[in-house]
Write an enzyme that holds these catalytic residues in place. Structure first.
Site, PDB file in Angstrom:
ATOM      1  N   TYR A  52       0.833  -0.966  -0.085  1.00 57.36           N
ATOM      2  CA  TYR A  52       0.141   0.299   0.366  1.00 57.36           C
ATOM      3  C   TYR A  52       1.015   1.535  -0.385  1.00 57.36           C
ATOM      4  O   TYR A  52       1.582   1.197   1.092  1.00 57.36           O
ATOM      5  CB  TYR A  52      -1.043   0.199   1.201  1.00 57.36           C
ATOM      6  CG  TYR A  52      -1.811   1.081   1.188  1.00 57.36           C
ATOM      7  CD1 TYR A  52      -2.538   1.842   0.412  1.00 57.36           C
ATOM      8  CD2 TYR A  52      -1.470   2.366   2.035  1.00 57.36           C
ATOM      9  CE1 TYR A  52      -3.729   2.193   0.171  1.00 57.36           C
ATOM     10  CE2 TYR A  52      -2.508   2.958   2.115  1.00 57.36           C
ATOM     11  CZ  TYR A  52      -3.203   3.403   0.985  1.00 57.36           C
ATOM     12  OH  TYR A  52      -4.392   4.521   1.768  1.00 57.36           O
ATOM     13  N   ASP A  62       9.297   2.707   0.290  1.00 58.46           N
ATOM     14  CA  ASP A  62       8.531   3.258   1.187  1.00 58.46           C
ATOM     15  C   ASP A  62       8.053   3.302   2.398  1.00 58.46           C
ATOM     16  O   ASP A  62       7.969   1.665   2.514  1.00 58.46           O
ATOM     17  CB  ASP A  62       6.811   2.784  -0.007  1.00 58.46           C
ATOM     18  CG  ASP A  62       5.865   3.470   1.414  1.00 58.46           C
ATOM     19  OD1 ASP A  62       5.617   3.918   2.285  1.00 58.46           O
ATOM     20  OD2 ASP A  62       4.322   2.955   0.436  1.00 58.46           O
ATOM     21  N   LYS A 112       3.851   8.384   9.168  1.00 55.06           N
ATOM     22  CA  LYS A 112       3.281   8.310  11.157  1.00 55.06           C
ATOM     23  C   LYS A 112       4.257   8.884  11.703  1.00 55.06           C
ATOM     24  O   LYS A 112       3.615   9.609  12.412  1.00 55.06           O
ATOM     25  CB  LYS A 112       3.235   6.250  10.554  1.00 55.06           C
ATOM     26  CG  LYS A 112       2.439   6.351   9.778  1.00 55.06           C
ATOM     27  CD  LYS A 112       1.750   4.992   9.422  1.00 55.06           C
ATOM     28  CE  LYS A 112       0.408   4.724   8.479  1.00 55.06           C
ATOM     29  NZ  LYS A 112       0.439   4.105   7.159  1.00 55.06           N
TER      30      LYS A 112
HETATM   31  C1  LIG Z   1       0.193   4.729   5.684  1.00 50.48           C
HETATM   32  C2  LIG Z   1       0.886   4.261   4.090  1.00 50.48           C
HETATM   33  C3  LIG Z   1       0.966   5.461   3.440  1.00 50.48           C
HETATM   34  C4  LIG Z   1      -0.516   6.775   3.190  1.00 50.48           C
HETATM   35  O1  LIG Z   1       0.072   7.133   4.481  1.00 50.48           O
HETATM   36  P1  LIG Z   1      -1.203   8.257   4.417  1.00 50.48           P
HETATM   37  O2  LIG Z   1      -0.427   9.172   5.250  1.00 50.48           O
HETATM   38  O3  LIG Z   1      -1.904   7.170   5.331  1.00 50.48           O
HETATM   39  O4  LIG Z   1      -2.180   9.051   3.616  1.00 50.48           O
HETATM   40  C5  LIG Z   1       1.677   4.931   2.933  1.00 50.48           C
HETATM   41  N1  LIG Z   1       2.730   3.942   2.443  1.00 50.48           N
HETATM   42  C6  LIG Z   1       2.532   3.034   3.269  1.00 50.48           C
HETATM   43  C7  LIG Z   1       3.974   2.123   3.651  1.00 50.48           C
HETATM   44  C8  LIG Z   1       1.469   3.107   4.577  1.00 50.48           C
HETATM   45  O5  LIG Z   1       1.617   2.652   5.624  1.00 50.48           O
END
Ligand SMILES: *Cc1c(COP(=O)(O)O)cnc(C)c1O
Length: 452
Positions: A164, A260, A288
């Site tokens: 994701y 990511d 995060k």
């Molecule tokens: C949470 C997450 C996102 C998206 O971040 P948001 O602040 O919710 O837009 C993208 N990549 C990874 C790996 C994530 O865990």
């Protein structure tokens, strides 16, 4: 019954007693919200639909605990889906936030603390030279991809099934019936085919699928984006050889590697998965934990790459609330405190102990469930005899089993993610007592949930 076991049993009774109160106030709040907000929520998993109930509305958090509008309290293993590595309203962090807010919450102008957090992010991983702050992980990956395409002057992006990367159109795709048929399906309505056409999706841990996609499109491949610790479709730890294979392909083809690390960065350790694997991705995204509970995310990389971002270069990217003073201070205070406490080491040690105790307790109650974990992230998964590194290897009964387990845990005052494929997080506020009792409560819950 041993002393600990007895204490936990009593604690468990107390916890389940506190759960007698129904979610009446929450239900009223949900009804009101549903009239004005689609599904009553501002992020879909909050709706609790995949576990078949209305969500409790949360009114307070302190340390490892949260309270709902009906007065129930829970030990929280969601941690706002990852950011709260120090727990709720952590000492030192709330003060830093308050002090920043007193001086104004946003100026849309340069402020001194941006460079402080930038220094902290860059110092986390020696290979990074420059960083740009944005307000969400979605923005960070979207911007990193735009930059990769601009820098390489190529169009294709490879992403992996089950990873994701936020909800930008180009990332809302997953493999349909696989590369063999070339069919790719959007994960959302409203994503135009034209955008899907430039995102190639391959399964994780499948070297030949990767060979194929590079054979075909290597010369026009801008970048490969991946979660080095896939944690958004359950927890799917990857083999180091496979990961190095991905990087080698990119190096040979002249494509960029984007890690990511929105979920793993500053969570598994200061240097994230890049440090653990000992590799040098061209771009890394964070989010995060670096916002300490505020909307802060970032993308970072080598200076020659990052200098393509406006106004240094031609790649447009902007944000009204980017690097706002409260978020910068929250991030600084959070990462600073983790540094001072040698927090990652302490948290990861505690988490390893907890997960091993939990595994044993599940075996004791004959629950055929594996506790998959990495650092302070864990995922209870229906056991399987093979390693599970890909989406299609997850047991078919995971969803049904988890729903039962989730409800049994919630009744015992344990708040787990309300979805079978979301991971659980520990924080520094989950002390030994809390974790010891959680082992027994969760084992009881697993016993009640029964066999998948
Ligand atoms: C949470 C997450 C996102 C998206 O971040 P948001 O602040 O919710 O837009 C993208 N990549 C990874 C790996 C994530 O865990």
């Amino acid at each position: 019954m041993t002393g600990t076991r007895l204490r936990c049993y009593i604690y468990g009774l107390a916890a389940s007693k506190s759960m007698i109160r129904k979610l009446e106030v929450s239900r009223k709040l949900q009804k009101r919200a549903e009239q004005m907000i689609p599904g009553g929520v501002n992020s879909l998993v909050r709706a609790f639909r995949s576990v078949g109930m209305d969500p409790p509305f949360i009114v307070r958090g302190q340390g490892s605990r949260i309270w709902d509008a009906d007065g129930n309290d829970y030990v929280d293993y969601v941690g706002s889906w990852g950011p709260l590595i120090l727990g709720h309203a952590a000492p030192g962090i709330t003060e830093a936030i308050g002090a920043a807010a007193k001086n104004g919450t946003s100026f849309g102008a340069s402020i001194p603390s941006e460079a402080d957090l930038a220094e902290l992010v860059i110092s986390a991983f020696p290979h990074l030279e420059k960083v740009r702050f944005v307000s969400s992980g979605t923005e960070a990956t979207m911007s990193a991809i735009r930059l990769a395409r601009a820098y390489t002057q190529r169009k294709y992006i490879v992403k992996f099934e089950g990873c994701y990367h936020g909800h930008a159109d180009a990332m809302l795709v997953q493999a349909g019936s696989g590369l063999a048929t070339g069919r790719i399906a959007a994960s959302s309505a409203g994503v135009p085919d034209g955008i899907l056409a430039d995102t190639l999706v391959v399964p994780l841990d499948d070297a030949s699928a990767l060979d194929r996609v590079f054979d075909e499109h290597g010369a026009t491949m801008a970048a490969v984006i991946l979660e080095p610790l896939p944690a958004n479709y359950g927890l799917l730890p990857q083999r180091s050889e496979w990961l190095h294979g991905v990087i080698n392909h990119c190096r040979t083809a002249g494509s960029l590697v984007i890690f990511d690390e929105v979920i793993s960065g500053f969570r598994v350790g200061r240097g994230g998965m890049a440090e653990e694997f000992g590799v040098r991705p061209d771009l890394v995204t964070y989010g995060k934990v670096i916002g300490g509970g505020f909307p802060v995310a970032a993308y970072a990389g080598r200076a020659d790459l990052m200098d393509h971002v406006a106004p240094a270069g031609p790649v447009y990217q902007a944000g009204t609330l980017s690097a706002n003073p409260v978020g910068m201070r929250a991030g600084l205070a959070t990462v600073g405190k983790m540094d001072r406490l040698d927090g990652w080491r302490a948290l990861n040690d505690r988490a390893a102990q907890f997960c091993s105790r939990l595994s044993t307790a599940f075996t004791d109650v004959r629950a055929p469930i594996d506790i998959v974990s990495h650092a302070s992230i864990f995922w209870p998964r229906v056991a399987s005899s093979q390693p599970v590194r890909r989406v299609d290897q997850i047991h078919e009964h995971q969803r049904a089993w988890y729903a039962k387990f989730f409800h049994a845990a919630l009744r015992r005052g344990v708040y787990l993610p309300p979805a079978a494929f979301e991971v659980c997080f520990l924080s520094m506020a989950h002390d030994d007592d809390i974790l010891r009792s959680a082992v027994d409560l969760l084992a009881d819950a697993a016993e009640e949930a029964g066999t998948p």
